[in-house]
Design a protein around this motif. Structure first.
Motif, PDB file in Angstrom:
ATOM      1  N   LEU A 327       0.825  -1.206   0.000  1.00 41.52           N
ATOM      2  CA  LEU A 327       0.000   0.000   0.000  1.00 41.52           C
ATOM      3  C   LEU A 327       0.862   1.261   0.000  1.00 41.52           C
ATOM      4  O   LEU A 327       0.564   2.241  -0.700  1.00 41.52           O
ATOM      5  CB  LEU A 327      -0.926  -0.006   1.226  1.00 41.52           C
ATOM      6  CG  LEU A 327      -1.864   1.190   1.383  1.00 41.52           C
ATOM      7  CD1 LEU A 327      -2.793   1.302   0.185  1.00 41.52           C
ATOM      8  CD2 LEU A 327      -2.663   1.077   2.663  1.00 41.52           C
ATOM      9  N   ILE A 328       1.951   1.233   0.755  1.00 41.56           N
ATOM     10  CA  ILE A 328       2.870   2.376   0.779  1.00 41.56           C
ATOM     11  C   ILE A 328       3.463   2.603  -0.611  1.00 41.56           C
ATOM     12  O   ILE A 328       3.530   3.735  -1.104  1.00 41.56           O
ATOM     13  CB  ILE A 328       3.982   2.139   1.828  1.00 41.56           C
ATOM     14  CG1 ILE A 328       3.385   2.148   3.237  1.00 41.56           C
ATOM     15  CG2 ILE A 328       5.076   3.205   1.702  1.00 41.56           C
ATOM     16  CD1 ILE A 328       4.347   1.698   4.307  1.00 41.56           C
ATOM     17  N   ASP A 329       3.866   1.528  -1.281  1.00 39.57           N
ATOM     18  CA  ASP A 329       4.424   1.649  -2.635  1.00 39.57           C
ATOM     19  C   ASP A 329       3.369   2.104  -3.634  1.00 39.57           C
ATOM     20  O   ASP A 329       3.674   2.824  -4.587  1.00 39.57           O
ATOM     21  CB  ASP A 329       5.026   0.311  -3.075  1.00 39.57           C
ATOM     22  CG  ASP A 329       6.311  -0.013  -2.332  1.00 39.57           C
ATOM     23  OD1 ASP A 329       6.924   0.929  -1.797  1.00 39.57           O
ATOM     24  OD2 ASP A 329       6.696  -1.191  -2.277  1.00 39.57           O
ATOM     25  N   ARG A 330       2.101   1.668  -3.411  1.00 43.39           N
ATOM     26  CA  ARG A 330       1.036   2.102  -4.313  1.00 43.39           C
ATOM     27  C   ARG A 330       0.853   3.616  -4.253  1.00 43.39           C
ATOM     28  O   ARG A 330       0.714   4.286  -5.283  1.00 43.39           O
ATOM     29  CB  ARG A 330      -0.279   1.412  -3.939  1.00 43.39           C
ATOM     30  CG  ARG A 330      -1.403   1.669  -4.933  1.00 43.39           C
ATOM     31  CD  ARG A 330      -2.751   1.287  -4.355  1.00 43.39           C
ATOM     32  NE  ARG A 330      -3.289   2.351  -3.520  1.00 43.39           N
ATOM     33  CZ  ARG A 330      -4.420   2.236  -2.836  1.00 43.39           C
ATOM     34  NH1 ARG A 330      -5.099   1.099  -2.843  1.00 43.39           N
ATOM     35  NH2 ARG A 330      -4.870   3.244  -2.112  1.00 43.39           N
ATOM     36  N   VAL A 331       0.842   4.149  -3.057  1.00 38.58           N
ATOM     37  CA  VAL A 331       0.699   5.603  -2.892  1.00 38.58           C
ATOM     38  C   VAL A 331       1.876   6.320  -3.541  1.00 38.58           C
ATOM     39  O   VAL A 331       1.718   7.361  -4.187  1.00 38.58           O
ATOM     40  CB  VAL A 331       0.595   5.959  -1.393  1.00 38.58           C
ATOM     41  CG1 VAL A 331       0.558   7.479  -1.214  1.00 38.58           C
ATOM     42  CG2 VAL A 331      -0.647   5.330  -0.781  1.00 38.58           C
ATOM     43  N   ARG A 332       3.062   5.740  -3.388  1.00 37.50           N
ATOM     44  CA  ARG A 332       4.266   6.319  -4.003  1.00 37.50           C
ATOM     45  C   ARG A 332       4.144   6.311  -5.534  1.00 37.50           C
ATOM     46  O   ARG A 332       4.470   7.295  -6.202  1.00 37.50           O
ATOM     47  CB  ARG A 332       5.492   5.512  -3.558  1.00 37.50           C
ATOM     48  CG  ARG A 332       6.800   5.916  -4.213  1.00 37.50           C
ATOM     49  CD  ARG A 332       7.229   7.298  -3.829  1.00 37.50           C
ATOM     50  NE  ARG A 332       8.579   7.602  -4.271  1.00 37.50           N
ATOM     51  CZ  ARG A 332       9.019   8.836  -4.493  1.00 37.50           C
ATOM     52  NH1 ARG A 332       8.216   9.878  -4.331  1.00 37.50           N
ATOM     53  NH2 ARG A 332      10.260   9.042  -4.882  1.00 37.50           N
ATOM     54  N   THR A 669       2.917   7.011  10.085  1.00 36.04           N
ATOM     55  CA  THR A 669       2.726   6.328   8.813  1.00 36.04           C
ATOM     56  C   THR A 669       3.766   6.820   7.817  1.00 36.04           C
ATOM     57  O   THR A 669       4.330   7.909   7.994  1.00 36.04           O
ATOM     58  CB  THR A 669       1.308   6.557   8.253  1.00 36.04           C
ATOM     59  OG1 THR A 669       1.111   5.722   7.116  1.00 36.04           O
ATOM     60  CG2 THR A 669       1.109   8.011   7.846  1.00 36.04           C
ATOM     61  N   ILE A 670       4.036   6.002   6.796  1.00 38.02           N
ATOM     62  CA  ILE A 670       4.983   6.378   5.742  1.00 38.02           C
ATOM     63  C   ILE A 670       4.178   6.819   4.524  1.00 38.02           C
ATOM     64  O   ILE A 670       3.324   6.076   4.021  1.00 38.02           O
ATOM     65  CB  ILE A 670       5.900   5.200   5.375  1.00 38.02           C
ATOM     66  CG1 ILE A 670       6.673   4.739   6.615  1.00 38.02           C
ATOM     67  CG2 ILE A 670       6.870   5.605   4.269  1.00 38.02           C
ATOM     68  CD1 ILE A 670       7.490   3.488   6.399  1.00 38.02           C
ATOM     69  N   LEU A 671       4.441   8.027   4.045  1.00 38.50           N
ATOM     70  CA  LEU A 671       3.709   8.590   2.920  1.00 38.50           C
ATOM     71  C   LEU A 671       4.316   8.159   1.594  1.00 38.50           C
ATOM     72  O   LEU A 671       5.387   7.543   1.556  1.00 38.50           O
ATOM     73  CB  LEU A 671       3.691  10.116   3.028  1.00 38.50           C
ATOM     74  CG  LEU A 671       3.092  10.691   4.321  1.00 38.50           C
ATOM     75  CD1 LEU A 671       3.173  12.206   4.311  1.00 38.50           C
ATOM     76  CD2 LEU A 671       1.658  10.235   4.508  1.00 38.50           C
TER      77      LEU A 671
END
Length: 687
Positions: A327-332, A669-671
């Motif tokens: 999910l973090i990579d998706r947002v990235r 959280t990591i953006l």
């Protein structure tokens, strides 16, 4: 045979059967004449005994067998349940739970239960009186009838099977032959016994179970069983197990049973017995049978295949952690695609976002567990507490199928235990007090759960004497929790909620059950740490209600991303009422506190820049302020921020043991750009 491969299955199924025993014993105590409940209890006990014996936990099997003897007399109307029998069976259940817990911890499941066994034996012998064991001495152990050592069945086994036939039950003689190439003979025999235990009651096996476990047999073994399914169906079930060469099933009547019991040749007995023809199943015939069944639709409520599996909790946690990273990579990727502005990349990322969103819903649902897994232990607990306090209490549970994240379920049990114990001990009056107050002698405790938005509410409500507001205020003032001036301004609900203050107690005598208010600060701390809150309302003489609000999940949430100078923060959407822009001139000062008018009410204004001492943002330079209106229960507040970034799905990360107790922050959280954003805890901002 190494049974470690089956240990996890044994533990899971044992816990299921123990819970069923607890639930059904509670039902039977309310309806002691209902024989159908006794049958359910007997089946659970019998299955647990068979599993324990197969796994080599002899103490477990022996104690369950003694309980089974009592239940057998009850279901055959030879014994009436009374309080002593109920108490003894519950004691046996407690011992069984302790023994299974010992197995879970790596032990052998052994325990000294001689006093329980002695009471059970005295019940079977009719030597007990209601409320007390007999004065005579009962020996611990399994009593067996002496007798016919020369036959296939001893006197006791023959008697059991004969009575079953006379009662109209189906008694079967089964011979199972394994294939010559079978390597794990003990494992196959275990699987056969698992089928037999789930479809009836095994009375006798030859060779004995111990020899089967140690593979001390050639390829064949025989079994006498009282079956709840037909001979054809049982033969098909057994033959569905791999490496079974043949299955012979012979229905028995009284004459053929007598022949076998006398020690005659098994084959001759089968041939001479005037019973229905034996059923034989081979791999080929079983295949044909299954093929025919697949062609025809199920009729008359025929059972369907079990479509559920048990999944190790650690695997679910690993799945959630991996998805969180994705999910973090998706947002990235979404951020990079918007910067590159390449259409095919944007479309691919959007499709991945939709797929991952569906995957997220599935992963979260996998982690959802009904609160019944916590609630199911409370009826027994309330029953025992009421009995020890000489009170009459009815526990009513509603909404037990309401689902919560497994992480929340794991943590919520102890706080609820404490609230229930307080309700039973200090909330509900004694029978005499209730009658004097014009109330029914049976007190009522309601335990209910229900969904509301992104939260689950759990309420514990009783119709007891309520919280003594005067006594609470006196104690709060004496402990310095509030001043006399502050006390005069408090509403009844605000006074009641003072019982959550650290160290607060109105109890004159502290019991092991605990008085109203003892440790309730710990309850609030635990629930707050889960992102929830707890409140109490009470009316003197009428009762008290505790309300616990919990988030549906603790792993992935929707949040509003905001800025405060150069820093980014996340605020859970579930706590946001709305966003708005206000003029600085609209902020009022009331008794030294900043307030604004909002929806026909006046609510406090909170400055994040002051709270977090932001070095590069000052409200003084702004004529307009962007605000987030947050809520905690029915309390609202307006939080002044610098700038809105937008909504996003975020993964909650713990701050670790070195950054605990940071006021106003619940995690991080990591953006998508790799930055870390702190997650604001709205519950901590509203006092």
């Amino acid at each position: 045979m190494d049974m470690n491969a089956y240990l996890s299955m044994f533990i899971d199924e044992s816990n299921d059967h123990l819970q069923a025993l607890n639930d059904n014993l509670m039902r039977l105590e309310s309806a002691p004449e209902d024989i159908s409940i006794v049958q359910d209890i007997f089946r659970s006990a019998h299955t647990l005994k068979g599993m324990s014996a197969t796994m080599g936990f002899e103490d477990l099997a022996s104690l369950t067998h003694e309980m089974e003897n009592v239940l057998d007399l009850v279901r055959n109307d030879k014994l009436k349940m009374d309080s002593f029998i109920f108490d003894t069976l519950f004691q046996g259940l407690d011992a069984l739970e302790s023994m299974v817990e010992d197995v879970i911890q790596g032990g052998t499941g052994k325990a000294d239960v001689s006093h329980i066994v002695a009471n059970l034996v005295s019940i079977v012998k009719g030597e007990h009186k209601n409320g007390a064991p007999a004065t005579g001495t009962a020996t611990a152990g399994t009593s067996t009838a002496s007798g016919n050592s020369g036959g296939l069945l001893d006197e006791f086994q023959s008697s059991v099977l004969k009575q079953s036939i006379e009662s109209g039950h189906q008694v079967l003689y089964i011979k199972v032959t394994l294939t010559e190439s079978c390597v794990l003979k003990a494992a196959r025999s275990y699987m056969v016994f698992d089928v037999l235990e789930n479809t009836g009651e095994v009375i006798k096996s030859e060779p004995p179970v111990e020899d089967l476990e140690q593979e001390k047999f050639d390829r064949s073994f025989t079994v006498f069983t009282i079956s709840t399914v037909s001979a054809d169906e049982l033969a098909a079930k057994i033959n569905s197990i791999s490496e079974i060469e043949t299955v012979e099933v012979l229905p028995l009547d009284a004459e053929s049973l007598a022949t076998l019991s006398s020690g005659g040749n098994q084959a001759a007995a089968a041939a001479e017995a005037p019973a229905p023809a034996k059923v034989e199943a081979s791999a080929e015939s079983e295949s044909n049978t299954q093929g025919e069944q697949r062609k025809a639709p199920a009729k008359n409520g025929a059972p369907v295949a079990n479509r559920t599996i048990r999944v190790d909790i650690d695997r679910l946690d690993s799945l959630m952690n991996l998805f969180s990273e994705m999910l973090i990579d998706r947002v990235r990727l979404e951020q990079l695609a918007s910067e590159v502005k390449r259409q095919d990349l944007i479309e691919t990322v959007e499709h991945m976002a939709r797929v991952s969103s569906d995957l997220q819903n599935i992963v979260l649902k996998l982690r959802m567990v009904p609160v019944d897994t916590v609630f199911n232990r409370f009826p027994r607990m309330v029953r025992d507490l009421a009995k020890s306090l000489d009170k009459k209490i009815e526990l009513i549970i509603t909404g037990a199928d309401t689902e919560l994240d497994r992480t929340v379920i794991d943590e919520i049990g102890d706080p609820l235990v404490h609230l229930l114990r307080n309700s039973v001990d200090h909330g509900i009056e004694t029978v005499g007090e209730r009658i004097a107050a014009g109330k029914p002698e049976v007190g009522t405790v309601h335990l209910r759960a229900f969904h509301s938005g992104n939260h689950v509410f759990i309420e514990v409500e009783e119709d007891g004497k309520g919280i003594n507001a005067k006594k609470v205020l006196e104690k709060a003032i004496s402990k310095g929790i509030v001043t006399p001036e502050e006390a005069n301004k408090l509403s009844n609900d605000e006074i009641s909620n003072l019982i959550f203050a650290p160290g607060f107690s109105t109890a004159d005598v502290i019991s092991d059950i605990s008085g109203r208010g003892v440790g309730l600060d710990v309850v609030r701390t635990k629930i707050t740490s889960l992102g929830g809150n707890v409140s109490v309302t009470s009316a003197e003489g009428k009762g008290t209600k505790f309300s616990v609000q919990l988030p549906l999940t603790l792993s992935i949430i929707s949040a509003m991303l905001i800025k405060l100078g150069d820093e980014k923060f996340a605020v859970p959407l579930s706590s946001i009422v709305e966003t708005a822009i206000i003029q600085r001139s609209s902020i009022l000062t009331v008794h030294g506190n900043r307030m604004i008018k909002f929806r026909n009410a006046v609510i406090p204004v909170i400055s994040l820049s002051d709270l977090f001492e932001s070095p590069n943002y000052s409200e003084a330079n702004e004529e307009e302020h962007e605000i987030i209106v947050i809520h905690k229960g029915d309390k609202w507040a307006a939080v002044i921020i610098d700038e809105f970034i937008g909504q996003s799905e975020i993964v909650l990360k713990s701050l670790g043991k070195y950054l605990t107790n940071i006021s106003g922050i619940s995690g991080a959280t990591i953006l998508g750009d790799g930055q870390v954003a702190l997650i604001i805890d709205p519950n901590a901002l509203i006092k």
